[in-house]
Motif scaffolding. Structure first.
Motif, PDB file in Angstrom:
ATOM      1  N   GLU A   1     137.092  -0.641   5.363  1.00  0.00           N
ATOM      2  CA  GLU A   1     135.800  -0.090   5.801  1.00  0.00           C
ATOM      3  C   GLU A   1     135.948   1.630   5.353  1.00  0.00           C
ATOM      4  OE1 GLU A   1     132.747   0.542   9.563  1.00  0.00           O
ATOM      5  OE2 GLU A   1     134.717  -0.331  10.072  1.00  0.00           O
ATOM      6  N   VAL A   2     134.887   2.176   5.013  1.00  0.00           N
ATOM      7  CA  VAL A   2     134.630   3.559   4.769  1.00  0.00           C
ATOM      8  C   VAL A   2     133.399   3.929   5.458  1.00  0.00           C
ATOM      9  CG1 VAL A   2     134.343   5.738   3.090  1.00  0.00           C
ATOM     10  CG2 VAL A   2     135.651   3.398   2.553  1.00  0.00           C
ATOM     11  N   ARG A   3     133.532   4.993   6.458  1.00  0.00           N
ATOM     12  CA  ARG A   3     132.094   5.233   7.120  1.00  0.00           C
ATOM     13  C   ARG A   3     132.368   6.725   7.405  1.00  0.00           C
ATOM     14  NH1 ARG A   3     133.990   2.504  12.884  1.00  0.00           N
ATOM     15  NH2 ARG A   3     135.438   4.252  13.518  1.00  0.00           N
ATOM     16  N   SER A   4     131.081   7.033   7.812  1.00  0.00           N
ATOM     17  CA  SER A   4     130.687   8.473   8.606  1.00  0.00           C
ATOM     18  C   SER A   4     129.978   8.380   9.370  1.00  0.00           C
ATOM     19  CB  SER A   4     130.088   9.204   7.229  1.00  0.00           C
ATOM     20  OG  SER A   4     128.815   8.649   6.778  1.00  0.00           O
ATOM     21  N   LYS A   5     129.968   9.629  10.353  1.00  0.00           N
ATOM     22  CA  LYS A   5     129.398   9.686  11.532  1.00  0.00           C
ATOM     23  C   LYS A   5     129.157  11.240  12.096  1.00  0.00           C
ATOM     24  CE  LYS A   5     133.455   8.444  14.291  1.00  0.00           C
ATOM     25  NZ  LYS A   5     133.918   7.346  14.977  1.00  0.00           N
ATOM     26  N   ASN A   6     128.474  11.666  12.829  1.00  0.00           N
ATOM     27  CA  ASN A   6     128.611  12.975  13.469  1.00  0.00           C
ATOM     28  C   ASN A   6     129.856  13.000  14.398  1.00  0.00           C
ATOM     29  OD1 ASN A   6     126.134  13.895  12.374  1.00  0.00           O
ATOM     30  ND2 ASN A   6     124.719  12.882  14.044  1.00  0.00           N
ATOM     31  N   ALA A   7     130.304  14.001  14.146  1.00  0.00           N
ATOM     32  CA  ALA A   7     131.127  14.583  15.264  1.00  0.00           C
ATOM     33  C   ALA A   7     130.548  15.854  15.842  1.00  0.00           C
ATOM     34  CB  ALA A   7     132.457  14.820  14.828  1.00  0.00           C
ATOM     35  N   GLY A   8     129.376  15.541  16.815  1.00  0.00           N
ATOM     36  CA  GLY A   8     128.812  16.621  17.417  1.00  0.00           C
ATOM     37  C   GLY A   8     127.524  16.914  16.379  1.00  0.00           C
ATOM     38  N   PRO A   9     126.807  17.710  16.595  1.00  0.00           N
ATOM     39  CA  PRO A   9     125.554  18.127  15.697  1.00  0.00           C
ATOM     40  C   PRO A   9     125.870  19.009  14.647  1.00  0.00           C
ATOM     41  CG  PRO A   9     125.305  19.553  17.765  1.00  0.00           C
ATOM     42  CD  PRO A   9     126.391  18.476  17.946  1.00  0.00           C
ATOM     43  N   PHE A  10     127.055  19.872  14.634  1.00  0.00           N
ATOM     44  CA  PHE A  10     127.293  20.633  13.436  1.00  0.00           C
ATOM     45  C   PHE A  10     128.524  20.026  12.597  1.00  0.00           C
ATOM     46  CE2 PHE A  10     125.707  22.902  16.940  1.00  0.00           C
ATOM     47  CZ  PHE A  10     124.570  23.478  16.594  1.00  0.00           C
TER      48      PHE A  10
ATOM     49  N   SER B   1     122.391  21.091  10.231  1.00  0.00           N
ATOM     50  CA  SER B   1     122.741  20.900  11.685  1.00  0.00           C
ATOM     51  C   SER B   1     121.924  19.572  11.752  1.00  0.00           C
ATOM     52  CB  SER B   1     122.569  21.749  12.622  1.00  0.00           C
ATOM     53  OG  SER B   1     121.525  22.367  12.850  1.00  0.00           O
ATOM     54  N   GLN B   2     122.429  18.536  12.911  1.00  0.00           N
ATOM     55  CA  GLN B   2     121.766  17.517  12.995  1.00  0.00           C
ATOM     56  C   GLN B   2     120.389  17.628  13.743  1.00  0.00           C
ATOM     57  OE1 GLN B   2     123.575  15.283  16.325  1.00  0.00           O
ATOM     58  NE2 GLN B   2     122.331  13.529  15.673  1.00  0.00           N
ATOM     59  N   GLY B   3     119.527  17.184  13.269  1.00  0.00           N
ATOM     60  CA  GLY B   3     118.059  17.186  13.891  1.00  0.00           C
ATOM     61  C   GLY B   3     117.221  18.293  13.524  1.00  0.00           C
ATOM     62  N   SER B   4     117.919  19.241  12.298  1.00  0.00           N
ATOM     63  CA  SER B   4     116.947  20.364  12.110  1.00  0.00           C
ATOM     64  C   SER B   4     115.848  19.842  10.995  1.00  0.00           C
ATOM     65  CB  SER B   4     117.958  21.307  11.361  1.00  0.00           C
ATOM     66  OG  SER B   4     118.386  20.672   9.941  1.00  0.00           O
TER      67      SER B   4
ATOM     68  N   HIS C   1     122.177  10.832  11.605  1.00  0.00           N
ATOM     69  CA  HIS C   1     123.378  10.316  12.188  1.00  0.00           C
ATOM     70  C   HIS C   1     124.684  10.492  11.283  1.00  0.00           C
ATOM     71  CE1 HIS C   1     121.048   8.637  15.507  1.00  0.00           C
ATOM     72  NE2 HIS C   1     120.235   8.356  14.615  1.00  0.00           N
ATOM     73  N   ALA C   2     124.333  11.103  10.234  1.00  0.00           N
ATOM     74  CA  ALA C   2     125.493  11.271   9.112  1.00  0.00           C
ATOM     75  C   ALA C   2     125.980  10.008   8.609  1.00  0.00           C
ATOM     76  CB  ALA C   2     126.534  12.165   9.601  1.00  0.00           C
ATOM     77  N   GLY C   3     125.201   8.914   8.603  1.00  0.00           N
ATOM     78  CA  GLY C   3     125.596   7.374   8.452  1.00  0.00           C
ATOM     79  C   GLY C   3     125.695   7.327   7.086  1.00  0.00           C
ATOM     80  N   GLN C   4     125.353   7.927   6.312  1.00  0.00           N
ATOM     81  CA  GLN C   4     125.374   7.914   4.566  1.00  0.00           C
ATOM     82  C   GLN C   4     126.090   8.905   3.858  1.00  0.00           C
ATOM     83  OE1 GLN C   4     124.086   5.124   3.391  1.00  0.00           O
ATOM     84  NE2 GLN C   4     123.507   4.727   5.700  1.00  0.00           N
ATOM     85  N   HIS C   5     126.675   9.737   4.633  1.00  0.00           N
ATOM     86  CA  HIS C   5     127.511  10.904   3.953  1.00  0.00           C
ATOM     87  C   HIS C   5     129.059  10.270   3.420  1.00  0.00           C
ATOM     88  CE1 HIS C   5     125.257  13.538   6.089  1.00  0.00           C
ATOM     89  NE2 HIS C   5     125.903  14.656   5.576  1.00  0.00           N
ATOM     90  N   HIS C   6     129.290   9.092   3.750  1.00  0.00           N
ATOM     91  CA  HIS C   6     130.445   8.252   3.053  1.00  0.00           C
ATOM     92  C   HIS C   6     130.361   7.734   1.690  1.00  0.00           C
ATOM     93  CE1 HIS C   6     128.213   4.825   4.449  1.00  0.00           C
ATOM     94  NE2 HIS C   6     128.956   4.253   3.706  1.00  0.00           N
ATOM     95  N   VAL C   7     129.372   7.786   1.313  1.00  0.00           N
ATOM     96  CA  VAL C   7     129.002   7.074   0.068  1.00  0.00           C
ATOM     97  C   VAL C   7     129.681   7.615  -1.146  1.00  0.00           C
ATOM     98  CG1 VAL C   7     127.154   6.211  -1.672  1.00  0.00           C
ATOM     99  CG2 VAL C   7     126.802   5.886   0.776  1.00  0.00           C
ATOM    100  N   PRO C   8     129.589   9.062  -1.170  1.00  0.00           N
ATOM    101  CA  PRO C   8     130.428   9.657  -2.304  1.00  0.00           C
ATOM    102  C   PRO C   8     131.828   9.591  -2.178  1.00  0.00           C
ATOM    103  CG  PRO C   8     128.572  11.189  -1.583  1.00  0.00           C
ATOM    104  CD  PRO C   8     128.617  10.020  -0.674  1.00  0.00           C
ATOM    105  N   LEU C   9     132.335   9.451  -1.342  1.00  0.00           N
ATOM    106  CA  LEU C   9     133.932   9.410  -1.027  1.00  0.00           C
ATOM    107  C   LEU C   9     134.154   7.869  -1.135  1.00  0.00           C
ATOM    108  CD1 LEU C   9     136.534  10.511   0.121  1.00  0.00           C
ATOM    109  CD2 LEU C   9     135.753   9.663   2.260  1.00  0.00           C
ATOM    110  N   ALA C  10     133.326   7.095  -0.856  1.00  0.00           N
ATOM    111  CA  ALA C  10     133.700   5.406  -1.054  1.00  0.00           C
ATOM    112  C   ALA C  10     133.514   5.203  -2.740  1.00  0.00           C
ATOM    113  CB  ALA C  10     132.722   4.705  -0.403  1.00  0.00           C
ATOM    114  N   ARG C  11     132.765   6.056  -3.205  1.00  0.00           N
ATOM    115  CA  ARG C  11     132.483   5.669  -4.603  1.00  0.00           C
ATOM    116  C   ARG C  11     133.627   6.448  -5.494  1.00  0.00           C
ATOM    117  NH1 ARG C  11     125.978   5.639  -5.380  1.00  0.00           N
ATOM    118  NH2 ARG C  11     125.575   3.570  -4.459  1.00  0.00           N
TER     119      ARG C  11
END
Length: 111
Positions: free
Chosen positions: A12-21, A80-83, A90-100
């Motif tokens: 699995e390769v995933r991304s997520k928020n670690a707080g809003p910043f 920042s999150q929610g701006s 949720h930063a749920g798609q940030h992992h795509v460049p890394l995964a590719r």
């Protein structure tokens, strides 16, 4: 023949928020060989992540956890999150460049 990517070697390769910043990404590698490739500092390091995500190299934090075959990467969110300009709250798609990210086949790496 298609290129082998980090995602091909990972469970699995995933991304997520670690707080809003901050964003955190995790590479859960299938086995020790995949981990060896992902944890190799000459292949994946702070400079590579900084270029891939257009962030300051000095802000990238990497954690290599061999007992779990995991590489964890964190860096400040560019927005920042929610701006108003946040397109992935949720930063749920940030992992795509890394995964590719393409990796060289073992025969190429051993040369």
């Amino acid at each position: 023949m298609p290129e082998t990517t980090l995602a091909d070697l990972a469970h699995e390769v995933r991304s997520k928020n670690a707080g809003p910043f901050w964003v955190t990404m995790e590479l859960f590698m299938r086995d020790a060989e995949g981990y060896r490739i992902a944890a190799d500092e000459s292949f994946l390091n702070e400079r590579v992540i900084a270029e891939l995500y257009r962030v300051e190299e000095s802000t990238v934090q990497m954690f290599r956890i061999p007992s779990l075959n995991v590489v964890k990467i964190s860096f400040p969110r560019p927005i920042s999150q929610g701006s108003l300009r946040d397109r992935d709250m949720h930063a749920g798609q940030h992992h795509v460049p890394l995964a590719r990210m393409p990796i060289k086949r073992s025969a190429d790496r051993d040369r």
